[in-house]
Design a protein around this motif. Structure first.
Motif, PDB file in Angstrom:
ATOM      1  N   VAL A 102       0.805  -1.223   0.000  1.00 46.00           N
ATOM      2  CA  VAL A 102       0.000   0.000   0.000  1.00 46.00           C
ATOM      3  C   VAL A 102       0.840   1.276   0.000  1.00 46.00           C
ATOM      4  N   GLY A 103       2.170   1.144   0.063  1.00 45.96           N
ATOM      5  CA  GLY A 103       3.046   2.303  -0.026  1.00 45.96           C
ATOM      6  C   GLY A 103       3.363   2.994   1.287  1.00 45.96           C
ATOM      7  N   VAL A 104       3.460   2.211   2.368  1.00 44.16           N
ATOM      8  CA  VAL A 104       3.832   2.771   3.674  1.00 44.16           C
ATOM      9  C   VAL A 104       5.336   2.563   3.873  1.00 44.16           C
ATOM     10  N   THR A 105       6.035   3.617   4.268  1.00 45.78           N
ATOM     11  CA  THR A 105       7.469   3.535   4.517  1.00 45.78           C
ATOM     12  C   THR A 105       7.725   3.033   5.925  1.00 45.78           C
ATOM     13  N   LEU A 106       8.587   2.020   6.046  1.00 41.19           N
ATOM     14  CA  LEU A 106       8.980   1.497   7.348  1.00 41.19           C
ATOM     15  C   LEU A 106      10.423   1.876   7.629  1.00 41.19           C
ATOM     16  N   GLU A 107      10.768   1.919   8.920  1.00 37.89           N
ATOM     17  CA  GLU A 107      12.144   2.183   9.333  1.00 37.89           C
ATOM     18  C   GLU A 107      12.440   1.333  10.562  1.00 37.89           C
ATOM     19  N   PRO A 108      13.715   1.087  10.867  1.00 32.94           N
ATOM     20  CA  PRO A 108      14.048   0.250  12.022  1.00 32.94           C
ATOM     21  C   PRO A 108      13.538   0.855  13.325  1.00 32.94           C
ATOM     22  N   SER A 109      13.087  -0.018  14.214  1.00 31.50           N
ATOM     23  CA  SER A 109      12.699   0.411  15.558  1.00 31.50           C
ATOM     24  C   SER A 109      13.954   0.559  16.405  1.00 31.50           C
ATOM     25  N   GLU A 110      13.777   1.061  17.623  1.00 26.55           N
ATOM     26  CA  GLU A 110      14.923   1.298  18.501  1.00 26.55           C
ATOM     27  C   GLU A 110      15.405   0.040  19.208  1.00 26.55           C
ATOM     28  N   VAL A 111      14.470  -0.781  19.749  1.00 25.84           N
ATOM     29  CA  VAL A 111      14.904  -1.923  20.563  1.00 25.84           C
ATOM     30  C   VAL A 111      14.301  -3.264  20.169  1.00 25.84           C
ATOM     31  N   VAL A 112      13.239  -3.280  19.375  1.00 31.96           N
ATOM     32  CA  VAL A 112      12.646  -4.560  18.987  1.00 31.96           C
ATOM     33  C   VAL A 112      12.982  -4.868  17.529  1.00 31.96           C
ATOM     34  N   PRO A 113      13.004  -6.153  17.156  1.00 26.51           N
ATOM     35  CA  PRO A 113      13.388  -6.531  15.792  1.00 26.51           C
ATOM     36  C   PRO A 113      12.232  -6.464  14.794  1.00 26.51           C
ATOM     37  N   VAL A 114      11.408  -5.438  14.929  1.00 29.06           N
ATOM     38  CA  VAL A 114      10.254  -5.224  14.050  1.00 29.06           C
ATOM     39  C   VAL A 114      10.286  -3.750  13.645  1.00 29.06           C
ATOM     40  N   PRO A 115      10.100  -3.426  12.370  1.00 35.64           N
ATOM     41  CA  PRO A 115      10.150  -2.012  11.970  1.00 35.64           C
ATOM     42  C   PRO A 115       8.917  -1.240  12.422  1.00 35.64           C
ATOM     43  N   ARG A 116       9.056   0.080  12.417  1.00 33.65           N
ATOM     44  CA  ARG A 116       7.926   0.952  12.731  1.00 33.65           C
ATOM     45  C   ARG A 116       7.530   1.721  11.471  1.00 33.65           C
ATOM     46  N   VAL A 117       6.362   2.357  11.500  1.00 27.65           N
ATOM     47  CA  VAL A 117       5.888   3.176  10.386  1.00 27.65           C
ATOM     48  C   VAL A 117       6.585   4.527  10.465  1.00 27.65           C
ATOM     49  N   ALA A 118       7.350   4.859   9.453  1.00 26.37           N
ATOM     50  CA  ALA A 118       8.141   6.089   9.462  1.00 26.37           C
ATOM     51  C   ALA A 118       7.261   7.337   9.546  1.00 26.37           C
ATOM     52  N   GLU A 119       6.099   7.314   8.903  1.00 28.84           N
ATOM     53  CA  GLU A 119       5.222   8.480   8.869  1.00 28.84           C
ATOM     54  C   GLU A 119       4.476   8.707  10.171  1.00 28.84           C
ATOM     55  N   SER A 120       4.423   7.707  11.027  1.00 30.00           N
ATOM     56  CA  SER A 120       3.683   7.832  12.281  1.00 30.00           C
ATOM     57  C   SER A 120       4.460   8.699  13.263  1.00 30.00           C
ATOM     58  N   PRO A 121       3.786   9.640  13.946  1.00 32.38           N
ATOM     59  CA  PRO A 121       4.505  10.511  14.870  1.00 32.38           C
ATOM     60  C   PRO A 121       4.959   9.820  16.148  1.00 32.38           C
ATOM     61  N   THR A 122       4.408   8.650  16.430  1.00 32.16           N
ATOM     62  CA  THR A 122       4.794   7.929  17.642  1.00 32.16           C
ATOM     63  C   THR A 122       4.629   6.429  17.456  1.00 32.16           C
TER      64      THR A 122
END
Length: 195
Positions: free
Chosen positions: A107-127
């Motif tokens: 769907v075109g959502v950008t992910l980026e590495p999380s800080e401490v867990v081995p699962v990425p987070r949504v880059a566009e999300s503010p938190t």
């Protein structure tokens, strides 16, 4: 006068009624990764804070979906906030994709590495709330998942005096049927002290 809905009556759709009454519901836009390395991104509106100390959040998966399978498999997930302007992407990610499809990519959502867990987070999300699985409980056709919070990230422009602001977060919510809620009007009330 009230209409009484008998939950034991097969004609009563309790799910439809409850999701139209228990509103607004915050949206946990959850990222996970399967044992095969395929990512998953899905919105869940049965979501809340579950414990103060240690901090925990909970959500329910209606049915045994990819999100649940991935969390039970690798023990981690990230809750991403759905802000105003992200509703089309969050809604698109709720489609019934095959298990081998990464919804974020589709769907075109950008992910980026999380800080401490081995699962990425949504880059566009503010938190984001990074979690390790604490426990899971089967309840009827649903599974209650409780995650222990390991890290919380907030974009710096969304903080004021060290706390997130509603103006910056602009959270969306789920209502009944196909209804979504825009960010709420904010009022301030001082909590009363013991008399």
């Amino acid at each position: 006068m009230r209409t009484v809905f008998d939950i034991s009556d097969p004609a009563t759709d309790a799910y439809d009624l409850l999701t139209s009454i228990v509103v607004p519901r915050p949206i946990a836009w959850i990222t996970t990764v399967g044992s095969d390395g395929v990512g998953n991104l899905a919105p869940h509106s049965f979501f809340n804070v579950a414990c103060q100390t240690p901090p925990m959040v909970s959500f329910s998966s209606v049915g045994r979906k990819d999100t649940l399978r991935n969390i039970l498999g690798n023990g981690h997930f990230v809750v991403n906030l759905v802000s105003e302007g992200m509703e089309d992407l969050a809604n698109a990610s709720s489609a019934p994709f095959a298990a081998d499809v990464d919804e974020a990519h589709a769907v075109g959502v950008t992910l980026e590495p999380s800080e401490v867990v081995p699962v990425p987070r949504v880059a566009e999300s503010p938190t984001s709330i990074e979690c390790r699985l604490h426990s899971s409980l089967k309840l009827g056709n649903s599974h209650l998942v409780i995650g222990e919070v390991k890290a919380i990230t907030v974009r710096e422009d969304a903080l004021e005096d060290g706390r997130p602001t509603m103006d910056a977060l602009r959270p969306l919510s789920r209502l009944g049927r196909d209804e979504w809620g825009r960010p709420p009007e904010v009022i301030h009330l001082t909590r009363p002290k013991r008399p």
